[in-house]
Design a protein around this motif. Structure first.
Motif, mmCIF file in Angstrom:
data_model
loop_
_atom_site.group_PDB
_atom_site.id
_atom_site.type_symbol
_atom_site.label_atom_id
_atom_site.label_comp_id
_atom_site.label_asym_id
_atom_site.label_seq_id
_atom_site.Cartn_x
_atom_site.Cartn_y
_atom_site.Cartn_z
ATOM 1 N N LYS A 244 0.841 -1.195 0.000
ATOM 2 C CA LYS A 244 0.000 0.000 0.000
ATOM 3 C C LYS A 244 0.882 1.253 0.000
ATOM 4 N N VAL A 245 0.560 2.211 -0.857
ATOM 5 C CA VAL A 245 1.231 3.500 -0.877
ATOM 6 C C VAL A 245 0.398 4.444 -0.019
ATOM 7 N N LEU A 246 0.998 4.956 1.046
ATOM 8 C CA LEU A 246 0.267 5.746 2.030
ATOM 9 C C LEU A 246 0.295 7.235 1.708
ATOM 10 N N THR A 247 -0.807 7.906 2.055
ATOM 11 C CA THR A 247 -0.892 9.362 2.025
ATOM 12 C C THR A 247 -1.133 9.823 3.462
ATOM 13 N N GLN A 248 -1.053 11.108 3.693
ATOM 14 C CA GLN A 248 -1.279 11.607 5.052
ATOM 15 C C GLN A 248 -2.671 11.253 5.539
ATOM 16 N N GLU A 249 -3.658 11.267 4.661
ATOM 17 C CA GLU A 249 -5.033 10.961 5.046
ATOM 18 C C GLU A 249 -5.189 9.519 5.539
ATOM 19 N N SER B 291 5.767 6.779 -0.565
ATOM 20 C CA SER B 291 4.762 6.510 0.453
ATOM 21 C C SER B 291 5.024 7.416 1.652
ATOM 22 N N ALA B 292 3.964 8.019 2.176
ATOM 23 C CA ALA B 292 4.102 8.984 3.271
ATOM 24 C C ALA B 292 4.559 8.302 4.556
ATOM 25 N N ARG B 293 5.498 8.939 5.229
ATOM 26 C CA ARG B 293 5.985 8.479 6.528
ATOM 27 C C ARG B 293 5.494 9.440 7.598
ATOM 28 N N LEU B 294 5.080 8.894 8.705
ATOM 29 C CA LEU B 294 4.496 9.685 9.781
ATOM 30 C C LEU B 294 5.582 10.358 10.617
ATOM 31 N N ILE B 295 5.383 11.653 10.895
ATOM 32 C CA ILE B 295 6.254 12.424 11.780
ATOM 33 C C ILE B 295 5.372 12.982 12.888
ATOM 34 N N VAL B 296 5.738 12.677 14.140
ATOM 35 C CA VAL B 296 4.952 13.098 15.297
ATOM 36 C C VAL B 296 5.669 14.254 15.984
ATOM 37 N N HIS B 297 4.931 15.352 16.193
ATOM 38 C CA HIS B 297 5.467 16.531 16.870
ATOM 39 C C HIS B 297 4.732 16.674 18.202
ATOM 40 N N MET B 298 5.462 16.459 19.289
ATOM 41 C CA MET B 298 4.865 16.546 20.628
ATOM 42 C C MET B 298 5.636 17.576 21.441
ATOM 43 N N PRO B 299 4.924 18.484 22.130
ATOM 44 C CA PRO B 299 5.635 19.428 22.998
ATOM 45 C C PRO B 299 6.208 18.694 24.216
ATOM 46 N N ALA B 300 7.342 19.166 24.679
ATOM 47 C CA ALA B 300 7.969 18.560 25.861
ATOM 48 C C ALA B 300 7.288 19.075 27.116
ATOM 49 N N ASN C 135 -4.885 17.100 11.670
ATOM 50 C CA ASN C 135 -3.495 16.718 11.918
ATOM 51 C C ASN C 135 -3.099 16.751 13.388
ATOM 52 N N SER C 136 -4.075 16.778 14.279
ATOM 53 C CA SER C 136 -3.769 16.700 15.709
ATOM 54 C C SER C 136 -3.671 15.236 16.117
ATOM 55 N N ILE C 137 -2.849 14.989 17.121
ATOM 56 C CA ILE C 137 -2.721 13.639 17.669
ATOM 57 C C ILE C 137 -2.991 13.732 19.162
ATOM 58 N N TYR C 138 -3.783 12.793 19.656
ATOM 59 C CA TYR C 138 -4.095 12.686 21.071
ATOM 60 C C TYR C 138 -3.652 11.307 21.527
ATOM 61 N N TYR D 31 -1.826 13.334 26.008
ATOM 62 C CA TYR D 31 -0.720 14.101 25.437
ATOM 63 C C TYR D 31 -1.170 14.583 24.068
ATOM 64 N N ARG D 32 -1.081 15.892 23.847
ATOM 65 C CA ARG D 32 -1.554 16.488 22.599
ATOM 66 C C ARG D 32 -0.375 16.962 21.762
ATOM 67 N N GLY D 33 -0.497 16.789 20.470
ATOM 68 C CA GLY D 33 0.522 17.244 19.539
ATOM 69 C C GLY D 33 -0.061 17.307 18.148
ATOM 70 N N TYR D 34 0.806 17.309 17.161
ATOM 71 C CA TYR D 34 0.326 17.289 15.783
ATOM 72 C C TYR D 34 1.248 16.410 14.949
ATOM 73 N N ILE D 35 0.767 16.050 13.782
ATOM 74 C CA ILE D 35 1.534 15.176 12.894
ATOM 75 C C ILE D 35 1.786 15.870 11.575
ATOM 76 N N SER D 36 2.789 15.395 10.894
ATOM 77 C CA SER D 36 3.033 15.755 9.504
ATOM 78 C C SER D 36 3.577 14.498 8.837
ATOM 79 N N THR D 37 3.786 14.563 7.556
ATOM 80 C CA THR D 37 4.348 13.412 6.849
ATOM 81 C C THR D 37 5.427 13.884 5.901
ATOM 82 N N SER D 38 6.279 12.977 5.540
ATOM 83 C CA SER D 38 7.223 13.218 4.451
ATOM 84 C C SER D 38 7.160 11.985 3.568
ATOM 85 N N ALA D 39 7.373 12.180 2.294
ATOM 86 C CA ALA D 39 7.281 11.059 1.347
ATOM 87 C C ALA D 39 8.548 10.992 0.504
#
Length: 170
Positions: A54-59, A120-129, A92-95, A108-116
């Motif tokens: 499967k080729v992944l997208t952010q969605e 295929s999109a790879r998940l990047i998790v951004h969480m505040p410390a 694009n929020s993550i809980y 824990y709240r943060g947001y996500i982005s992806t890079s391809a």
């Protein structure tokens, strides 16, 4: 490659033999060889999507995730399942939910982005410390033909396998 070394010389040889002998056997053999090659090409083109990952997208990442208890079934997997799950929303929020039985639940709240970088999109998790130890690194994404799963490397628990699913306490 096969056509250059095998199919073309065989075709030329059968054409010459057929022209010299006028026997239908060589013409039928030539037709059978080419029809087989064309049928194999058509079949492989049609069957290819059934075997490609499967080729992944952010969605594709949006949804609820739970511990996949089928990888290492047992008490530890059940405990992880009951204590950790997360949701990625279309904004694009993550809980990330930590729900221990013997302590207070924490979100824990943060947001996500992806890079391809490879399609295929790879998940990047951004969480505040400060964040939970499970979220200190980005997950590794393992793709199958129809689905995928995420593996977070926790310094305390090692690899934790998450799949899409609705969390219900067990």
């Amino acid at each position: 490659m096969l056509a250059g070394f095998f199919l073309i010389p065989l075709t030329l040889l059968l054409l010459v033999i057929w022209a010299l002998t006028r026997k239908a056997l060589f013409g039928k053999a030539l037709g059978f060889i080419w029809l087989s090659a064309i049928a194999l090409g058509v079949f492989s083109t049609i069957a290819r999507p059934l075997f490609e990952k499967k080729v992944l997208t952010q969605e594709d990442y949006y949804g609820e995730y739970v511990i996949d208890r089928s990888y290492f079934p047992g008490k530890q997997a059940d405990w992880q399942y009951n204590n950790f799950h997360f949701t990625i929303n279309p904004d694009n929020s993550i809980y990330f939910y930590s729900t221990p039985k013997d302590g207070p639940a924490k979100v824990y709240r943060g947001y996500i982005s992806t890079s391809a970088p490879y399609g295929s999109a790879r998940l990047i998790v951004h969480m505040p410390a400060p964040t939970h130890h499970i979220l200190t690194t980005d997950p590794t994404v393992y793709r199958d033909v129809w689905s995928f799963f995420l593996v977070f490397n926790s310094p305390k628990f090692g690899n934790m396998y998450f799949k899409k699913g609705t969390w219900k306490p067990i």
